[in-house]
Design a protein around this motif. Structure first.
Motif, PDB file in Angstrom:
ATOM      1  N   ASN A 131       0.849  -1.189   0.000  1.00  0.00           N
ATOM      2  CA  ASN A 131       0.000   0.000   0.000  1.00  0.00           C
ATOM      3  C   ASN A 131       0.880   1.232   0.000  1.00  0.00           C
ATOM      4  N   CYS A 136      -4.615   3.840   4.969  1.00  0.00           N
ATOM      5  CA  CYS A 136      -4.947   2.457   5.323  1.00  0.00           C
ATOM      6  C   CYS A 136      -5.481   1.758   4.080  1.00  0.00           C
ATOM      7  N   ARG A 137      -5.119   0.539   3.891  1.00  0.00           N
ATOM      8  CA  ARG A 137      -5.630  -0.177   2.724  1.00  0.00           C
ATOM      9  C   ARG A 137      -7.140  -0.372   2.865  1.00  0.00           C
ATOM     10  N   ALA A 140      -9.495  -2.286   5.722  1.00  0.00           N
ATOM     11  CA  ALA A 140      -8.901  -2.250   7.058  1.00  0.00           C
ATOM     12  C   ALA A 140      -9.674  -1.361   8.017  1.00  0.00           C
ATOM     13  N   VAL A 141     -10.515  -0.479   7.494  1.00  0.00           N
ATOM     14  CA  VAL A 141     -11.289   0.436   8.340  1.00  0.00           C
ATOM     15  C   VAL A 141     -12.758   0.045   8.205  1.00  0.00           C
ATOM     16  N   LEU A 159     -10.451   5.904  11.174  1.00  0.00           N
ATOM     17  CA  LEU A 159      -9.212   5.978  10.404  1.00  0.00           C
ATOM     18  C   LEU A 159      -8.099   6.585  11.255  1.00  0.00           C
ATOM     19  N   GLN A 162      -6.658   4.258  14.008  1.00  0.00           N
ATOM     20  CA  GLN A 162      -5.860   3.065  13.706  1.00  0.00           C
ATOM     21  C   GLN A 162      -4.748   3.278  12.698  1.00  0.00           C
ATOM     22  N   ALA A 163      -4.786   4.365  11.912  1.00  0.00           N
ATOM     23  CA  ALA A 163      -3.732   4.588  10.928  1.00  0.00           C
ATOM     24  C   ALA A 163      -2.445   5.006  11.636  1.00  0.00           C
ATOM     25  N   TRP A 253       0.870  10.070   3.520  1.00  0.00           N
ATOM     26  CA  TRP A 253       1.433  10.167   4.861  1.00  0.00           C
ATOM     27  C   TRP A 253       2.386  11.343   4.984  1.00  0.00           C
ATOM     28  N   GLU A 284      -9.544   9.455   1.296  1.00  0.00           N
ATOM     29  CA  GLU A 284      -9.460   8.067   1.763  1.00  0.00           C
ATOM     30  C   GLU A 284     -10.846   7.419   1.763  1.00  0.00           C
ATOM     31  N   HIS A 288     -12.038   4.038  -0.248  1.00  0.00           N
ATOM     32  CA  HIS A 288     -12.579   2.873   0.439  1.00  0.00           C
ATOM     33  C   HIS A 288     -13.985   2.550  -0.054  1.00  0.00           C
TER      34      HIS A 288
END
Length: 485
Positions: A131, A136-137, A140-141, A159, A162-163, A253, A284, A288
């Motif tokens: 990724n 986050c891929r 994953a969320v 997000l 946990q990111a 990021w 994001e 998703h």
């Protein structure tokens, strides 16, 4: 250090046209083997082809990437054709047994890549995907029931919880020695427009260095007043990072952490930083959603909107694309788009609302036009944003919110500076009438040298009547409506 006698590994560039913060490149380098960097201009798959403005950007970004690789002793191999066939040809030529790539998460691209990886694995060639484009891929969320979020605010909260930012990397200084391989040149592909060259007003610096500089300028200036500036089209108030993020010249990021660092250093208020980070989160969210709902570019997220009574209005659509609707803020935005490959954030919403709700033209026609003319055209964001305006998307603006193009212009371009820049026919008209020139007295129009219907068009539709028509259409599919200008 490279391992003598070992075959090289292939690094398959796609929308990750950078050396810094590139997980596939880092993993390829960690093998200790020579790296063969390749970009394949795929013309043989079902993946949606880039629009003309995106190809302009790709032309410049590939040149920049090739130059950066050359500085480190590597050659970017360029191949055109079916990705599967070209990868196989390169594998045969090099003896490579591993392909490293950063994953594409759009449904068609993901399926293509999975098929390629599956077939190559059966032949003893490993494909390793990472990724490199999202915080986050997708997948994953998820919400409390294990399903995808359909509302943005709880998605963003989850997000952010946990990111986790990976460490910043600059990329290897050496790629190892490999034999000379056949390669196209960027010129061979003819990505830059000609006959005519409509890109002369494209004021951009594609490439990794341009992306880093754009991020630096943003954190030092526009970030300070981002929440206001992104609504003022006459100002440079946005980040202008979207095309760099789309083509992967900049990791999301890196943008995220740079803004957080600017806020901690006192260069921008926390509220402004949070507003920008929420926009990264919206990007994001769109990606998703597209992963979980692959028909998003073609079908309404809310099924009832598939029955919406759109009009087949080619005349209205042409006026919209050319910036000749008679509504100055709309026309300014569409002309800015054509001239620069980009449009201001607030104006994107205004022109989209006008197409969908004043002209009752299917949002998919607008999405297709943006796809071809925006340098930052992104399948997830483009589809989600058009459905947001149409009211048919996830967590969308309700359809009954119908922007009045006159009041929107008066509110966000009160002095008419944006309109006068892109609609020079209106340069001499006073501020009072710049957003509704058809309401100006005859003597004002004469002094401004404007003949409505000749120098500048009359409105293609009466907004009040169009609003009533749009609300009636909504009522036909939903059983109720209200207006909100």
């Amino acid at each position: 250090m490279t391992t003598e006698g070992e075959p090289p590994v292939i690094l398959w560039f796609r929308r990750d046209l950078r050396l810094a913060d590139n997980p596939a490149l880092e993993r390829a380098h960690a093998t200790g083997r020579p790296i063969v960097p390749v970009y394949i201009h795929d013309e043989g798959s079902a993946v949606r082809r880039e629009g003309a403005a995106s190809l302009w950007w790709l032309d410049k970004s590939l040149r920049a990437l090739s130059a950066r690789l050359a500085e480190r002793g590597a050659t970017l191999i360029l191949r055109r054709g079916d990705s599967d066939a070209e990868l196989r040809r390169l594998i045969t030529e090099t003896g490579a047994q591993t392909v490293f790539m950063n994953r594409l998460f759009e449904p068609d691209a993901s399926r293509r890549d999975s098929d390629i990886a599956h077939d190559l694995k059966a032949e003893g060639v490993e494909c390793r995907g990472f990724n490199g484009s999202l915080l986050c891929r997708p997948g994953a969320v998820l919400n409390g029931t294990g399903g995808p979020y359909k509302v943005f605010t709880p998605f963003l909260k989850s997000l952010r919880a946990q990111a986790e930012a990976p460490p910043h990397t600059t990329g290897p200084t050496s790629f190892g020695a490999v034999a000379t391989l056949d390669s196209d040149t960027v010129d061979d592909w003819g990505l830059h427009p000609s006959d005519p060259d409509w890109s002369k007003g494209f004021d951009w610096t594609p490439g990794e260095a341009g992306a880093v500089e754009a991020l630096r300028r943003f954190t030092l200036s526009a970030l300070k007043t981002y929440s206001v500036g992104r609504d003022r089209p006459a100002e440079i108030g946005g980040s202008r990072l979207s095309p760099h993020l789309h083509w992967g010249e900049l990791s999301p990021w890196r943008a995220w952490t740079a803004v957080e660092e600017a806020e901690r250093a006192g260069q921008a208020p926390a509220a402004e930083a949070d507003k920008f980070l929420a926009e990264i989160g919206w990007r994001e969210f769109s990606a998703h959603l597209l992963h979980h709902f692959p028909t998003l570019p073609e079908r309404a997220f809310r099924p009832e909107y598939d029955a919406f009574p759109w009009l087949d209005d080619d005349t209205g659509f042409t006026a919209w694309t050319r910036g000749l609707t008679g509504y100055p803020i709309v026309d300014a935005g569409m002309r800015q788009l054509w001239a620069t490959g980009w449009m201001h954030n607030r104006v994107r919403m205004i022109v989209a609302s006008f197409l969908i709700k004043d002209l009752l033209i299917d949002w998919r026609r607008g999405e297709a036009w943006f796809w071809d003319t925006l340098v930052d055209a992104d399948l997830g964001s483009n589809s989600q944003n058009w459905q947001w305006v149409a009211g048919s998307g996830a967590d969308a603006s309700p359809y009954f919110r119908i922007f009045n193009p006159v009041t929107q212009g008066q509110k966000f371009d009160a002095e008419g500076r944006y309109v006068r820049r892109w609609v020079p026919e209106l340069a001499r008209i006073p501020n009072k009438w710049v957003h509704a020139p058809w309401t100006a007295p005859p003597e004002v129009l004469r002094e401004a040298r404007i003949r409505l219907g000749h120098d500048y068009p009359r409105p293609v539709v009466d907004h009040a009547e169009a609003r009533d028509r749009a609300l009636a259409a909504l009522k036909a599919i939903s059983g109720g409506a209200r207006a909100d200008d």
